[in-house]
Design a protein around this motif. Structure first.
Motif, PDB file in Angstrom:
ATOM      1  N   SER A  74      32.009  28.442  -1.384  1.00  0.00           N
ATOM      2  CA  SER A  74      31.906  29.774  -1.985  1.00  0.00           C
ATOM      3  C   SER A  74      30.927  30.621  -1.175  1.00  0.00           C
ATOM      4  O   SER A  74      29.921  30.111  -0.677  1.00  0.00           O
ATOM      5  CB  SER A  74      31.386  29.663  -3.425  1.00  0.00           C
ATOM      6  OG  SER A  74      30.931  30.916  -3.884  1.00  0.00           O
ATOM      7  N   PHE A  75      31.237  31.895  -1.081  1.00  0.00           N
ATOM      8  CA  PHE A  75      30.328  32.842  -0.418  1.00  0.00           C
ATOM      9  C   PHE A  75      29.941  33.954  -1.374  1.00  0.00           C
ATOM     10  O   PHE A  75      29.818  35.119  -0.996  1.00  0.00           O
ATOM     11  CB  PHE A  75      30.970  33.396   0.860  1.00  0.00           C
ATOM     12  CG  PHE A  75      31.545  32.321   1.734  1.00  0.00           C
ATOM     13  CD1 PHE A  75      30.723  31.349   2.289  1.00  0.00           C
ATOM     14  CD2 PHE A  75      32.907  32.248   1.971  1.00  0.00           C
ATOM     15  CE1 PHE A  75      31.249  30.327   3.076  1.00  0.00           C
ATOM     16  CE2 PHE A  75      33.456  31.240   2.758  1.00  0.00           C
ATOM     17  CZ  PHE A  75      32.622  30.271   3.313  1.00  0.00           C
ATOM     18  N   ASN A  76      29.766  33.586  -2.619  1.00  0.00           N
ATOM     19  CA  ASN A  76      29.274  34.523  -3.633  1.00  0.00           C
ATOM     20  C   ASN A  76      27.844  34.953  -3.251  1.00  0.00           C
ATOM     21  O   ASN A  76      27.217  34.311  -2.412  1.00  0.00           O
ATOM     22  CB  ASN A  76      29.303  33.798  -4.990  1.00  0.00           C
ATOM     23  CG  ASN A  76      29.061  34.746  -6.138  1.00  0.00           C
ATOM     24  OD1 ASN A  76      29.136  35.970  -5.970  1.00  0.00           O
ATOM     25  ND2 ASN A  76      28.759  34.204  -7.295  1.00  0.00           N
ATOM     26  N   GLY A 118      33.750  35.515  -1.832  1.00  0.00           N
ATOM     27  CA  GLY A 118      34.708  34.865  -0.944  1.00  0.00           C
ATOM     28  C   GLY A 118      34.627  33.365  -1.057  1.00  0.00           C
ATOM     29  O   GLY A 118      33.728  32.825  -1.704  1.00  0.00           O
ATOM     30  N   GLU A 133      28.227  24.969  -3.276  1.00  0.00           N
ATOM     31  CA  GLU A 133      26.773  25.157  -3.125  1.00  0.00           C
ATOM     32  C   GLU A 133      26.217  24.437  -1.911  1.00  0.00           C
ATOM     33  O   GLU A 133      25.015  24.501  -1.653  1.00  0.00           O
ATOM     34  CB  GLU A 133      26.092  24.610  -4.395  1.00  0.00           C
ATOM     35  CG  GLU A 133      26.601  25.305  -5.633  1.00  0.00           C
ATOM     36  CD  GLU A 133      26.066  24.703  -6.927  1.00  0.00           C
ATOM     37  OE1 GLU A 133      25.350  23.693  -6.877  1.00  0.00           O
ATOM     38  OE2 GLU A 133      26.380  25.273  -7.978  1.00  0.00           O
ATOM     39  N   LEU A 145      39.299  26.636  -5.259  1.00  0.00           N
ATOM     40  CA  LEU A 145      39.467  25.453  -6.110  1.00  0.00           C
ATOM     41  C   LEU A 145      40.843  25.448  -6.782  1.00  0.00           C
ATOM     42  O   LEU A 145      41.510  24.415  -6.855  1.00  0.00           O
ATOM     43  CB  LEU A 145      38.379  25.423  -7.190  1.00  0.00           C
ATOM     44  CG  LEU A 145      36.981  25.002  -6.728  1.00  0.00           C
ATOM     45  CD1 LEU A 145      35.932  25.366  -7.782  1.00  0.00           C
ATOM     46  CD2 LEU A 145      36.929  23.503  -6.444  1.00  0.00           C
ATOM     47  N   THR A 202      28.012  21.327 -14.064  1.00  0.00           N
ATOM     48  CA  THR A 202      28.477  22.158 -12.955  1.00  0.00           C
ATOM     49  C   THR A 202      28.565  23.596 -13.437  1.00  0.00           C
ATOM     50  O   THR A 202      28.375  23.878 -14.619  1.00  0.00           O
ATOM     51  CB  THR A 202      29.855  21.690 -12.424  1.00  0.00           C
ATOM     52  OG1 THR A 202      30.241  22.517 -11.322  1.00  0.00           O
ATOM     53  CG2 THR A 202      30.940  21.765 -13.495  1.00  0.00           C
ATOM     54  N   PHE A 203      28.848  24.483 -12.509  1.00  0.00           N
ATOM     55  CA  PHE A 203      29.124  25.871 -12.857  1.00  0.00           C
ATOM     56  C   PHE A 203      30.554  25.924 -13.417  1.00  0.00           C
ATOM     57  O   PHE A 203      31.439  25.180 -12.989  1.00  0.00           O
ATOM     58  CB  PHE A 203      28.981  26.754 -11.611  1.00  0.00           C
ATOM     59  CG  PHE A 203      29.293  28.194 -11.861  1.00  0.00           C
ATOM     60  CD1 PHE A 203      28.583  28.920 -12.805  1.00  0.00           C
ATOM     61  CD2 PHE A 203      30.307  28.837 -11.156  1.00  0.00           C
ATOM     62  CE1 PHE A 203      28.876  30.259 -13.041  1.00  0.00           C
ATOM     63  CE2 PHE A 203      30.603  30.169 -11.387  1.00  0.00           C
ATOM     64  CZ  PHE A 203      29.889  30.875 -12.327  1.00  0.00           C
ATOM     65  N   SER A 229      37.567  33.861  -3.284  1.00  0.00           N
ATOM     66  CA  SER A 229      36.369  33.325  -3.952  1.00  0.00           C
ATOM     67  C   SER A 229      36.388  31.808  -3.898  1.00  0.00           C
ATOM     68  O   SER A 229      37.411  31.203  -3.530  1.00  0.00           O
ATOM     69  CB  SER A 229      36.305  33.783  -5.417  1.00  0.00           C
ATOM     70  OG  SER A 229      37.312  33.140  -6.174  1.00  0.00           O
ATOM     71  N   GLY A 230      35.285  31.217  -4.298  1.00  0.00           N
ATOM     72  CA  GLY A 230      35.238  29.758  -4.411  1.00  0.00           C
ATOM     73  C   GLY A 230      36.169  29.292  -5.521  1.00  0.00           C
ATOM     74  O   GLY A 230      36.814  28.242  -5.413  1.00  0.00           O
ATOM     75  N   THR A 231      36.241  30.081  -6.592  1.00  0.00           N
ATOM     76  CA  THR A 231      37.113  29.726  -7.717  1.00  0.00           C
ATOM     77  C   THR A 231      38.575  29.679  -7.290  1.00  0.00           C
ATOM     78  O   THR A 231      39.306  28.742  -7.635  1.00  0.00           O
ATOM     79  CB  THR A 231      36.935  30.754  -8.859  1.00  0.00           C
ATOM     80  OG1 THR A 231      35.545  30.907  -9.123  1.00  0.00           O
ATOM     81  CG2 THR A 231      37.649  30.313 -10.108  1.00  0.00           C
ATOM     82  N   ALA A 255      33.169  27.545 -13.075  1.00  0.00           N
ATOM     83  CA  ALA A 255      34.352  27.767 -12.219  1.00  0.00           C
ATOM     84  C   ALA A 255      35.116  26.476 -11.939  1.00  0.00           C
ATOM     85  O   ALA A 255      36.354  26.480 -11.869  1.00  0.00           O
ATOM     86  CB  ALA A 255      33.931  28.413 -10.904  1.00  0.00           C
ATOM     87  N   THR A 256      34.396  25.371 -11.775  1.00  0.00           N
ATOM     88  CA  THR A 256      35.052  24.094 -11.494  1.00  0.00           C
ATOM     89  C   THR A 256      36.031  23.745 -12.618  1.00  0.00           C
ATOM     90  O   THR A 256      37.175  23.366 -12.383  1.00  0.00           O
ATOM     91  CB  THR A 256      33.999  22.958 -11.403  1.00  0.00           C
ATOM     92  OG1 THR A 256      32.805  23.454 -10.817  1.00  0.00           O
ATOM     93  CG2 THR A 256      34.519  21.796 -10.608  1.00  0.00           C
ATOM     94  N   VAL A 285      31.230  17.609  -7.491  1.00  0.00           N
ATOM     95  CA  VAL A 285      30.498  18.858  -7.236  1.00  0.00           C
ATOM     96  C   VAL A 285      29.182  18.491  -6.574  1.00  0.00           C
ATOM     97  O   VAL A 285      28.460  17.629  -7.084  1.00  0.00           O
ATOM     98  CB  VAL A 285      30.222  19.589  -8.569  1.00  0.00           C
ATOM     99  CG1 VAL A 285      29.500  20.905  -8.306  1.00  0.00           C
ATOM    100  CG2 VAL A 285      31.508  19.816  -9.340  1.00  0.00           C
ATOM    101  N   LYS A 295      24.937  32.340  -3.022  1.00  0.00           N
ATOM    102  CA  LYS A 295      25.097  31.102  -2.263  1.00  0.00           C
ATOM    103  C   LYS A 295      24.302  31.166  -0.952  1.00  0.00           C
ATOM    104  O   LYS A 295      23.746  32.206  -0.614  1.00  0.00           O
ATOM    105  CB  LYS A 295      26.581  30.841  -2.004  1.00  0.00           C
ATOM    106  CG  LYS A 295      27.399  30.639  -3.290  1.00  0.00           C
ATOM    107  CD  LYS A 295      26.891  29.483  -4.129  1.00  0.00           C
ATOM    108  CE  LYS A 295      27.830  28.957  -5.185  1.00  0.00           C
ATOM    109  NZ  LYS A 295      28.236  29.852  -6.271  1.00  0.00           N
TER     110      LYS A 295
HETATM  111  C1  LIG Z   1      29.573  29.410  -7.113  1.00  0.00           C
HETATM  112  C2  LIG Z   1      30.303  28.215  -7.547  1.00  0.00           C
HETATM  113  C3  LIG Z   1      31.689  28.219  -7.702  1.00  0.00           C
HETATM  114  C4  LIG Z   1      32.551  29.446  -7.666  1.00  0.00           C
HETATM  115  O1  LIG Z   1      32.476  30.221  -6.584  1.00  0.00           O
HETATM  116  P1  LIG Z   1      32.843  31.787  -6.677  1.00  0.00           P
HETATM  117  O2  LIG Z   1      32.890  32.175  -5.252  1.00  0.00           O
HETATM  118  O3  LIG Z   1      31.748  32.443  -7.444  1.00  0.00           O
HETATM  119  O4  LIG Z   1      34.163  31.910  -7.350  1.00  0.00           O
HETATM  120  C5  LIG Z   1      32.317  27.020  -8.011  1.00  0.00           C
HETATM  121  N1  LIG Z   1      31.623  25.900  -8.200  1.00  0.00           N
HETATM  122  C6  LIG Z   1      30.285  25.850  -8.087  1.00  0.00           C
HETATM  123  C7  LIG Z   1      29.593  24.550  -8.278  1.00  0.00           C
HETATM  124  C8  LIG Z   1      29.576  27.017  -7.784  1.00  0.00           C
HETATM  125  O5  LIG Z   1      28.247  26.967  -7.701  1.00  0.00           O
END
Ligand SMILES: *Cc1c(COP(=O)(O)O)cnc(C)c1O
Length: 376
Positions: free
Chosen positions: A192-194, A204, A171, A59, A80-81, A54-56, A83-84, A142, A197
Motif C-alpha cells: 500500500s502507498f497510502n 495506491g 506496511e 488485496l 490487522t487493519f 490502493s492496497g485494498t 482492509a484485509t 499480515v 505508509k
Molecule cells: C494500509 C493497509 C491496507 C490498505 O491499504 P490502502 O492502500 O489504504 O487501501 C491493508 N492492510 C494493511 C495491514 C494496511 O496497513
C-alpha cells in the motif's frame, strides 16, 4: 501537531508530477506507472509488479486470482487493519481469525498449525474445515507494523495443507526475512502507498508475483478486463483498479528515498528504545533474528495506555491505540476465532503507537519521551 506517521515529500515528487501535468499524461496510462512497477519489482526481487489504486484493491484482486470463491474460508490474523478482512468479504469468503503471538504481534504459527492439524483435512487436494466442509483456499499473513513472522515455518505449513499465500505486505515495504523481501513469499504479495505508509503515492497499491499468468490477469482485471486494443470487447467482469500516472509519479519519487526512510525509522526506533527501555512497565515489539523490519509504526505496550494516549494527544503528539481486534467488530464477531488466551485483546488494551514519521526531529522525539515519562 507532531504526526503519528505522516508523509515526507522532499525528493523528485514535484518534478515528476509537473512532468505528468505538462505532458497531459495524468490518468491510468503513462510511463510513471510502468516505471514505478519496474522499480518496485526490482526492489523486492519479484518478476512482476502490477500497480493498483490502493492496497485494498491489490488485496481484492489477489484473492480473486487465488481462486477464493463464495463460501470459502481464508485464514488471517485477528489483529490487522480492516482492509484485509474487507477484501476477504468482497470475494464472498469468510475469515478464520487466528490470534497473535504475544511478543511479535504477528500471527501465532503454533496456533495455526494446531488448528489445521485438528480441525481440517485434505479432500481432493483442497484443505477443508471438517465441521462445515468449507474450503480453506488461502491465508493472508499480515506483516503487522512492518514486522514479520517465521516465514519458513509459515510457508511449510501452507505447503502441507495446500493453502495459497497472499501476503498483506501493506506496511512492510523494505522488510525482509532471511534477506528475502516481504511480499515475495507467497504466490502474490500486496503493498500500500497510502499517506501513512513508509512511502506514499497519495493513494495506491502494488501486487507483486513471480507468476507470469497471474501478473497478466492482475493487470487485465484492474483495467476493466478489456480484451481488444480497439473495440470495447471485455471478456469478464473487470475493475477500475489501475493506479494513475500522477500517483505513480509521486510513488516513484518516494521509492527513490525508501532506503533513507527505513534508516530514519530505525533511528526513531533506537531513540525510543534507548530512552524508554526499563522505564515503568514499557515493553516493545520483539523482532525475530532472521527478520529485518522496516519499523514502520513504532508501538509500545504498557498498562498505562489510556493515560498516555490522553496526554500525548493533548500535547499535540499524535498517538493512537492499536486496531480493535477483528473478532470484536460487529461484522466479524460470529466468525471462527482461534485463540487460547485472547492475546489480541491484551495487546489491544495495552498498546499505543507513537509519533514516528520519517521527518520527525530529535527535539520532537524528546518531547514524546518526556511526555511519556511524566505519566509514570
Ligand atoms: C494500509 C493497509 C491496507 C490498505 O491499504 P490502502 O492502500 O489504504 O487501501 C491493508 N492492510 C494493511 C495491514 C494496511 O496497513
Amino acid at each position: 501537531m507532531v504526526l503519528l506517521s505522516g508523509p515526507n515529500i522532499k525528493g523528485n515528487e514535484w518534478k515528476y508530477v509537473k512532468d505528468c501535468l505538462d505532458t497531459g499524461w495524468v490518468s491510468s496510462v503513462g510511463s510513471y506507472v510502468t516505471d514505478f512497477e519496474k522499480q518496485i519489482s526490482k526492489y523486492v526481487g519479484s518478476k512482476y509488479a502490477i500497480a493498483t489504486s490502493s492496497g485494498t484493491t491489490a488485496l481484492h484482486l489477489s484473492l480473486l486470482l487465488s481462486e477464493v470463491k463464495n463460501n470459502d474460508l481464508v485464514l488471517v490474523t485477528n489483529v490487522t487493519f480492516i482492509a484485509t478482512l474487507n477484501a476477504i468479504k468482497y470475494v464472498g469468503a469468510s475469515p478464520i481469525l487466528i490470534d497473535i503471538d504475544e511478543n511479535s504481534w504477528q500471527i501465532d504459527l503454533d496456533l495455526l498449525a494446531n488448528f489445521l492439524d485438528s480441525k481440517t483435512e485434505i479432500r481432493d487436494d483442497v484443505c477443508v474445515l471438517k465441521s462445515t466442509g468449507q474450503r480453506i483456499k488461502a491465508i493472508v499473513p499480515v506483516h503487522v507494523l512492518g514486522n514479520m513472522c517465521d516465514m519458513n515455518k509459515l510457508v511449510s505449513i501452507c505447503k502441507k495443507y495446500n493453502i495459497s499465500i497472499v501476503e498483506d505486505a501493506a506496511e512492510s515495504l523494505g522488510s525482509s526475512f532471511d534477506g528475502k523481501h516481504s511480499g515475495t513469499f507467497g504466490e502474490l504479495g500486496c503493498f500500500s502507498f497510502n499517506g501513512n505508509k513508509i512511502i506514499t503515492s497519495g493513494g495506491g497499491g502494488m501486487i507483486v508475483t513471480d507468476n507470469e499468468e497471474l501478473a497478466i490477469r492482475a493487470k487485465h482485471l484492474s483495467t476493466q478486463a478489456k480484451a481488444d486494443n480497439f473495440e470495447y470487447f471485455h471478456d469478464t467482469i473487470g475493475y477500475n483498479y489501475r493506479l494513475t500516472n500522477v500517483a505513480a509519479a509521486i510513488g516513484l519519487a518516494q521509492l527513490e528515498q525508501l532506503d533513507n526512510f527505513i534508516q530514519k525509522k530505525h533511528f526513531v526506533k533506537d531513540f525510543y528504545i534507548d530512552s524508554l527501555n526499563g522505564f515503568g512497565d514499557i515493553k516493545f515489539q520483539t523482532v525475530e533474528k532472521n527478520v529485518n523490519s522496516n519499523w514502520w509504526l513504532f508501538t509500545i505496550k504498557t498498562k498505562n495506555q489510556k493515560n498516555l494516549l490522553k496526554s500525548l494527544n493533548e500535547n499535540k503528539l499524535q498517538s493512537r491505540p492499536f486496531w480493535i481486534p477483528m473478532n470484536k467488530l460487529p461484522m466479524f464477531k460470529n466468525e471462527l476465532y482461534i485463540s487460547v488466551e485472547d492475546i489480541s485483546d491484551k495487546v489491544y488494551n495495552n498498546s499505543l503507537s507513537i509519533p514516528c514519521s520519517t521527518n520527525i526531529s530529535e527535539k520532537e522525539l524528546s518531547m514524546v519521551v518526556d511526555c511519556i515519562k511524566k505519566q509514570f
